[in-house]
Design an enzyme around this catalytic site. Structure first.
Site, PDB file in Angstrom:
ATOM      1  N   HIS A   1       0.535  -0.928  -0.108  1.00  0.00           N
ATOM      2  CA  HIS A   1       0.011  -0.014   0.028  1.00  0.00           C
ATOM      3  C   HIS A   1       1.167   0.940  -0.124  1.00  0.00           C
ATOM      4  O   HIS A   1       0.119   2.691  -0.519  1.00  0.00           O
ATOM      5  CB  HIS A   1      -0.856   0.066   1.365  1.00  0.00           C
ATOM      6  CG  HIS A   1      -1.737  -0.575   1.374  1.00  0.00           C
ATOM      7  ND1 HIS A   1      -2.254  -1.536   2.484  1.00  0.00           N
ATOM      8  CD2 HIS A   1      -3.036  -1.158   0.077  1.00  0.00           C
ATOM      9  CE1 HIS A   1      -3.626  -2.427   1.796  1.00  0.00           C
ATOM     10  NE2 HIS A   1      -4.028  -2.165   0.532  1.00  0.00           N
TER      11      HIS A   1
ATOM     12  N   CYS B   1      -1.953  -2.544 -16.958  1.00  0.00           N
ATOM     13  CA  CYS B   1      -2.441  -1.928 -15.921  1.00  0.00           C
ATOM     14  C   CYS B   1      -1.492  -2.142 -14.146  1.00  0.00           C
ATOM     15  O   CYS B   1      -2.092  -1.286 -13.417  1.00  0.00           O
ATOM     16  CB  CYS B   1      -3.789  -2.578 -15.729  1.00  0.00           C
ATOM     17  SG  CYS B   1      -4.311  -3.910 -15.048  1.00  0.00           S
TER      18      CYS B   1
END
Length: 577
Positions: free
Chosen positions: A205, A509
């Site tokens: 994260h 992506c």
């Protein structure tokens, strides 16, 4: 590992956000966990079990915990509402974690043993920590989240300020053993020039949000404790190095050159075109309508990855098709005349859906996730496709046949089935290439799909047999790994001449597309579109404007001719210098 150089101590890690940062180091210590000692600020929080409480005391303590947890969750929700993209997703997910009924039940269980409410909160948390550590994989990464929300709730119980990153008096470089996602999501890029953590990986994260904010970042920097608080450090997010006490002249010059590059990126407004005039489809990764609208206000040429999980994570029940259609229509409507690629639910692993019957698994990264939710509730994906088709009808125009792709496709049968479900609803079907079985037999999948999208985060994890959340294995999960690049080239070559004569578009992506240098390599490998966090697009676009397609192919060849990720990165940097 660290080494000495003429410019000072050099600490090596894994670069995840390119760019230079030069400034004073500001250390963030580990989040303090209650340790059982008394404090003048409040009650002892780590006391041993005592006399079981009365029903009245048990209820008072339960209510105290519930109120504190609700307050913390509310703060996280508020911060999520003021954020976009991955930051909003992380904050919302942590708010859901605070409200977890299993955690609350575990706290009550500890209260019944005679523990004070603060101690019971810690004990219950550590029970889940042990459980997540045993499971490993993505669940293990949630340990940082668990301990972070525990510290926040305990601080609220004790009437203390919520823990987190302190205010920066002046711009500097943030150093940490690790960072809680909730803290990373709230960083001020005007104050935090760079981020370096001793743990973490390329897809943590911290790394993902740093990319979104455009902050140079290095993770898995073993030996980071060699940098003292207040020392001047030069962070190179591209090379993955941290130089402690560098010579001021060269460091200042390097920082000035990087600032010039950032100025160039700030002035880049698209569209993405190579130096030889070759157009590039440069798209944005988004999570919700807000982030889609923010991307539309910038240089993005469309959306290459719309992660739909956010609409589901904080829901105890499945959103109705109409609720979903409203959300999807807003995202599609942000780019009414451009490509928008929606990914069906990539739930499971670290993003379980309570209403889908998902349970904790011993190895969640290899378990029921992505399209495999069909095994639990096939209707879940069907209803999502129905909603997306309805959203396309509402928006019309270029969005009348929305592009949609399935994650974690592993077999031809899965691709054939997903394609049929899409086509009968008027949708344009595609699949993600993240399971090696697809990459090595991609020609067998091409007849059933209209496009491919390579998810480099998971593809790298599975190709290298290395947990993408493990800081110890960060070098293996680096998307610059030549083995991964060779698979990408093979997929692009096969798609350029499908068995039925078509040229099937191949996009990337994953987070690899946010690296300006790697973006050049990917185009050289034959990729036709790149999708990254909105904040990364100007840097990628500015870098692409300086190279020709032939030069990109040369960079790709140089990377492929290497044996390690570091060698591949260095080879490309040397050619671009």
């Amino acid at each position: 590992m660290s080494q000495e150089s003429q410019t000072g101590q050099v600490i090596r890690g894994t670069g995840v956000v390119a760019g230079l940062a030069y400034g004073a180091a500001r250390w963030v210590g580990r989040t303090e966990q209650p340790d059982g000692t008394d404090s003048s600020d409040g009650p002892a929080v780590g006391a041993a079990p005592g006399t079981p409480p009365s029903e009245e005391q048990l209820e008072r303590d339960r209510e105290r915990f519930t109120a504190a947890a609700a307050t913390v969750a509310g703060r996280l929700d508020q911060r999520a509402s003021q954020s976009t993209g991955v930051s909003a997703e992380v904050l919302s997910a942590n708010a859901v974690l605070v409200r977890d009924r299993g955690w609350a039940k575990a706290v009550v269980k500890e209260l019944k043993k005679g523990l004070a409410v603060e101690a019971a909160t810690v004990a219950a948390t550590e029970t889940f920590v042990a459980m997540f550590a045993k499971v490993g994989g993505r669940q293990a990464e949630r340990i940082t989240d668990l301990r972070d929300i525990c510290a926040r709730v305990v601080a609220e119980l004790r009437g203390l300020p919520e823990p987190g990153i302190p205010e920066f008096d002046e711009p500097g470089v943030l150093l940490a053993d690790d960072l809680a996602p909730a803290d990373t999501a709230g960083l001020d890029p005007e104050k935090v020039l760079g981020i370096v953590t001793e743990h973490g990986g390329p897809t943590s994260h911290t790394a993902i949000i740093a990319r979104q904010l455009g902050i140079p970042c290095v993770v898995a920097a073993s030996g980071l404790t060699g940098a003292r608080d207040g020392a001047l450090v030069l962070v190179d997010g591209g090379a993955g190095t941290v130089t402690v006490d560098p010579h001021e002249g060269p460091a200042s010059a390097a920082a000035a050159a990087d600032k010039k590059l950032r100025t160039k990126a700030a002035g880049w407004s698209g569209p993405a075109v190579l130096a030889d005039g070759h157009p590039v489809r440069l798209l944005a990764n988004v999570q919700d309508a807000g982030s889609a609208e923010a991307a539309a206000a910038g240089p993005a040429g469309g959306i290459g990855l719309f992660r739909t999980e956010l609409a589901f994570l904080d829901r105890p029940t499945e959103p109705t098709p109409d609720e979903q259609a409203e959300l999807y229509a807003r995202v599609l409507g942000a780019f009414p005349d451009a490509r928008v690629v929606t990914r069906t639910l990539d739930a499971g692993s670290d993003k379980p859906l309570a209403f889908a019957g998902m349970t904790r698994e011993d190895n969640p990264a290899l378990g029921v996730r992505g399209i495999r939710v069909d095994l639990l509730d096939r209707g879940l994906v069907d209803r999502q496709l129905d909603a997306l088709a309805e959203a396309g009808r509402r928006v019309g125009g270029a969005q009348s046949a929305p592009w949609v792709m399935a994650p974690m496709i592993a077999t031809v049968d899965e691709a054939r089935d997903f394609s049929h479900r899409c086509r009968e609803r008027g949708l344009t079907p595609g699949i993600m290439v993240e399971v090696p079985s697809v990459a090595v037999t991609v020609d067998r999948f091409l007849p059933y799909v209209d496009f491919l999208s390579i998810g480099t985060n998971d593809l790298t994890q599975y190709v290298m047999a290395a947990d993408r959340m493990s800081s110890d294995l960060a070098a293996l999960t680096d998307p610059w790994q030549p083995a991964v690049l060779r698979l990408i080239r093979a997929v692009a070559e096969a798609a350029s001449s499908a068995p039925d004569g078509r040229t099937v578009p191949v996009g990337v992506c994953g987070e690899a597309a946010a690296d300006p240098n790697l973006a050049c390599v990917l185009l050289g490998l034959g990729v036709s579109s790149l999708s990254a966090a909105t904040a990364a697009l100007p840097f990628v676009g500015a870098a692409l404007a300086e190279v020709t397609l032939e030069e990109c192919r040369g960079l790709a060849a140089a990377a492929l001719d290497c044996d390690t990720a570091r060698e591949a990165r260095d080879a490309v940097l040397a050619r671009r210098a």
